[in-house]
Every structure is written in structure tokens, then in C-alpha cells.
Design an enzyme around this catalytic site. Structure first.
Site: not given
Ligand code: GLU
Length: 461
Positions: A239-241
Site C-alpha cells: 500500500s501507499k504506506r
């Protein structure tokens, strides 16, 4: 002929997971002298945008992945889809369903209350009565009621789906006539001649539905390869994290396209323990049959390592161009070769390389306190003065020539090399670090070197 495709929905940027399956598809087509085509799945007018399509095309251009032939836009193919809907209706393989929203909700609630699977109950499948007024019917396809649907997958093996467990008569066109996702994908893959579909395994559950469409229309079913997802180091879907997922963000961070592609090809595919693959090698060696069955792990260190490798092997003239977006203009710098040769070994990204260059070419406006404390022990001013005098009296150009002058001072003053190297470094850069000091001086040239030494003497005496 092998024809593969990439079929992004333009809802935002090009995702690195999407790029990986696009790359696999591209490589497999090229390896077989086939075609790799691009289809923009832009039928969802609320979620799709022109900008997103442009962003995807721009990313492909940056990466140098060229699609063959014209790009297909699903938004321009309504007539084609309408023709097949009509055909299925005429052949009795699809039918109009007049259930209202309220009826559908009621059916779902009853099924949930009875702990049954929520699905359409087929009430209009064989309907020949008078349709209710005021309902725009949806079109449903007649899916098999029993038996199994086999997905022959080149990565996962053959997977059997029980028709009654997974299928109902799914909608192929909505009340306003708009065709649905699985319907148009199957039609387009067939009409575009695509015979090998490589895509993320998040689409595996769509595949039996698409097979129902292929079979209803009498189309050949392509070979499928469903590629396991990319995971983060904790085993969760990326994910973006976990880092950037937008391909163009990698450009901005200073990654080279060949490094990113090399990185992605190894996520879920391998050839022995080889890590570095040129595009030609990828094309030669890639085979979707070798795609791993389990998820791959995203690892930034690996990407950095690859990028460092590709930066190191980039000709300086090309680096000069690549550094321009970072406001580093070396075009007419007479020592750019020496400078880049010294620095390109040290940078993980182009952005980092730009910083390293600037640390040298931009005159420091302050001195790092700690560095000064460490470097200016003893009598640095007289060492710097002695070196300045040597410089004034000679015309050095190359690092070796600067080095010789340093040696003369060291010998004459009977000091260790550190006693001149460290203060010079701090005088020239304002801090520790950087490549060999003689390289730095050669890059700066005599004038600038003398100026920086004079500044340091004034500030510190
Ligand atoms: N448009 C789909 C997506 O962006 C891909 C469809 C497919 O590969 O079949 O996820």
C-alpha cells in the site's frame, strides 16, 4: 502469434503492480515476436478521467514500453458491445430481468436471514409473461446452473469453480444499456486477438464469469496467467504506506526506468540467482511459466541497489541530461567528466547524485561546526596558507596535479596527510564528506579553490 495486453482502468496513476503485469505481458509478446497491445478500460464515467489516461501513457513513454498498434478505448466501443448483447438476447442466452431495487434488496435480506449465499434467484430466466411497468430491465446472461468451470492457469494450475457456488445469472448490461465489466473484457480480449492474458490474481475471481461470456459467444478462451500480488515486508498487500505506488513518483525520486523495470521483473519471477537484467535479457529469458506461485516481497534496498548499478553505468553525457530536472546544469562545465566519474559511484538515485554535485559546485555559505572542530586542530591556517602559495605559483588541472601540490606541502611541513586533507575539505565544502579532495579541487578549478581557501582562512583566523 502471441498477443498480450495491458488493460488499465484510468482511475488515477499507473500503479507499480500494474506496471509489473504490463512488463510481463510486454516481455512475453516480444520474446515470441508477437504483439503487446494497450486497452484503456474507461467505461466507468464517474471514476475514469482523461488525465488518468494521459498519466498512464506518459509513464509508458518514460519507461520506453511501447504498445503495438492503436490504443483501444472501451468508451468508444458501445456499438460493438450492444451488438453482442442483442445477439445473446436473440439466441436466448441472455434475458431481460425486471426486478426492481426494492425487490433485489428484499431478496438479499431474506437470503441473509436464512444464512444463504446472496445471489440472484433466476426469477426472470424463463419469464414469458407481461413485464411490469416502469422498470428499465437489466440484461442477465444465462450462466450454467451446475457443473464446474475450469480456469486453466499457467501460474496456478487448473482451478475448478463450482458453477452453483460462484455464479448467478450476472448482469451484462445495466438498465441504461451500459455493458458491465466482465462482459466487455471478454469481448475485447477476443476481438483484439489476445490469446495470452497475464494479469494480477486479484482478477482470478472474474475469470469464470468471463469464461461464461466466451462460451456463450462461442469465442476461444485465451491462456491465463494470474500473477500473485506484491506484498510488503509484513506480508500484507503493498500500500501507499510502504512506499510509492505511483510509477511516476519513482521518476521524481530519481530512479532510472531500467532500474525500475529490472526491479519489477524480479518481483515474482526469477532466472537462477541472476539479479541484473538488461531489456534484451529480460525478453530472452522471461517465461510466464516461471512466475512464482506465491506473493513477492517489495524491497526498497534492492531497488536502490539496482538503481545505483544503473547510474554507475550511465555515460556521463546522459547523466548531464538526467540531472537537468534537478536544476543541475553541467552542460558547459569543463570538468564534468571528472566530477561525474567520482560521484556516480556514490549515488543511489539521480536526486542524490544532484545533491552530491551541488555540494561541490555550490560555494558553501557556512561551515559545519563539528567538522571545523575536528579538521582545524593544530595550525590549519598556516597549512592552508602554504597550500595557497603553492597554488598561486602553479597551473594545476588534473586531480593528480593537485595531489602533487598537497604532497609538497606535507613533505615540506612534515605533517601527516590528514593535516592538510581535512582542513582543505572543510574549507572547500564547508563540511566533511565527498569524494577525493584532489578531485574536488580539479572540478572547482584553481580560481574557485583559492577563493574558498581564502574565505575559510578569513573566517577562521
Ligand atoms: N482494468 C483492470 C484493472 O485495471 C484489468 C483488467 C484485466 O486485466 O483483465 O484492474
Amino acid at each position: 502469434m502471441v498477443v498480450t495486453r495491458f488493460a488499465p482502468s484510468p482511475t488515477g496513476y499507473l500503479h507499480i503492480g500494474g506496471l509489473r503485469t504490463a512488463l510481463f505481458s510486454y516481455l512475453w509478446a516480444k520474446k515470441n515476436g508477437g504483439k503487446f497491445v494497450l486497452r484503456i478500460e474507461d467505461t466507468d464515467k464517474a471514476r475514469n478521467s482523461q488525465e488518468a489516461t494521459q498519466a498512464i501513457l506518459k509513464a509508458f513513454e518514460w519507461l520506453g514500453l511501447e504498445a503495438d498498434g492503436e490504443i483501444t478505448y472501451q468508451s468508444q466501443r458501445d456499438e460493438i458491445y450492444a451488438k453482442y448483447i442483442k445477439q445473446l438476447l436473440d439466441e436466448g442466452k441472455a434475458y431481460k430481468c425486471y426486478m426492481s431495487k426494492e425487490e433485489l434488496t428484499e431478496l438479499r435480506e431474506t437470503q441473509m436471514a436464512n444464512k444463504e449465499r446472496t445471489m440472484y434467484d433466476g426469477r426472470y430466466r424463463d419469464f414469458d409473461g407481461t413485464p411490469p411497468e416502469g422498470v428499465e430491465p437489466v440484461i442477465r446472461i444465462k450462466a450454467p446452473l451446475s457443473g464446474e468451470i475450469l480456469v486453466k492457469d499457467g501460474v496456478k494450475g487448473t482451478i475448478s469453480f463450482q458453477a452453483e457456488d460462484i455464479l448467478d445469472d450476472f448482469v451484462i448490461a445495466r438498465g441504461d444499456g451500459a455493458p458491465t465489466y466482465n462482459f466487455v473484457v471478454a469481448i475485447d480480449d477476443y476481438l483484439m486477438g489476445i490469446n495470452e492474458v497475464i494479469r494480477g490474481d486479484d482478477h482470478l475471481s472474474n475469470t469464470p464469469k468471463q469464461i461464461v461470456v466466451y462460451e456463450a459467444l462461442g469465442f476461444d478462451i485465451p491462456a491465463f496467467y494470474h500473477v500473485p500480488m506484491i506484498h510488503n515486508s509484513k506480508g500484507k498487500k503493498l500500500s501507499k504506506r510502504d512506499g510509492a505506488t505511483d510509477v511516476m513518483a519513482y521518476k521524481e525520486m530519481g530512479y532510472k526506468p531500467e532500474a525500475l523495470l529490472n526491479f519489477l521483473v524480479r518481483l515474482g519471477w526469477s532466472h537462477g540467482d541472476q539479479e541484473i537484467f538488461s531489456m534484451d535479457e529480460m525478453i530472452e529469458l522471461f517465461n510466464p511459466k516461471d512466475i512464482n506461485k506465491s506473493a513477492s516481497i517489495y524491497n526498497t534496498e534492492k531497488l536502490d541497489w539496482l538503481n545505483a548499478h544503473y547510474i554507475k553505468n550511465t555515460p556521463n553525457a546522459e547523466l548531464v541530461e538526467l540531472l537537468m530536472p534537478y536544476d543541475v546544469v553541467l552542460t558547459s562545465h569543463d570538468k564534468k567528466e571528472i566530477l561525474l566519474d567520482a560521484l556516480k559511484e556514490r549515488a543511489k538515485t539521480l536526486k542524490e547524485l544532484a545533491l552530491l554535485v551541488n555540494e561541490i559546485v555550490i560555494t558553501p555559505t557556512s561551515y559545519d561546526e563539528k567538522a571545523v572542530k575536528k579538521a582545524f586542530k593544530g595550525d590549519p591556517i598556516s597549512v592552508l596558507n602554504a597550500f595557497g602559495a603553492k597554488l598561486t605559483a602553479s597551473e594545476p588541472h588534473l586531480p593528480t596535479e593537485y595531489h602533487a601540490l598537497m604532497e609538497e606541502v606535507v613533505n615540506e611541513m612534515e605533517i601527516g596527510f590528514g593535516k592538510i586533507g581535512m582542513p582543505l575539505r572543510v574549507a572547500l565544502l564547508g563540511k566533511m564528506g565527498g569524494p577525493n579532495i584532489d578531485v574536488i579541487m580539479a572540478v572547482l578549478g584553481k580560481e574557485e579553490t583559492m577563493l574558498r581557501i581564502a574565505n575559510a582562512i578569513t573566517t577562521h583566523s
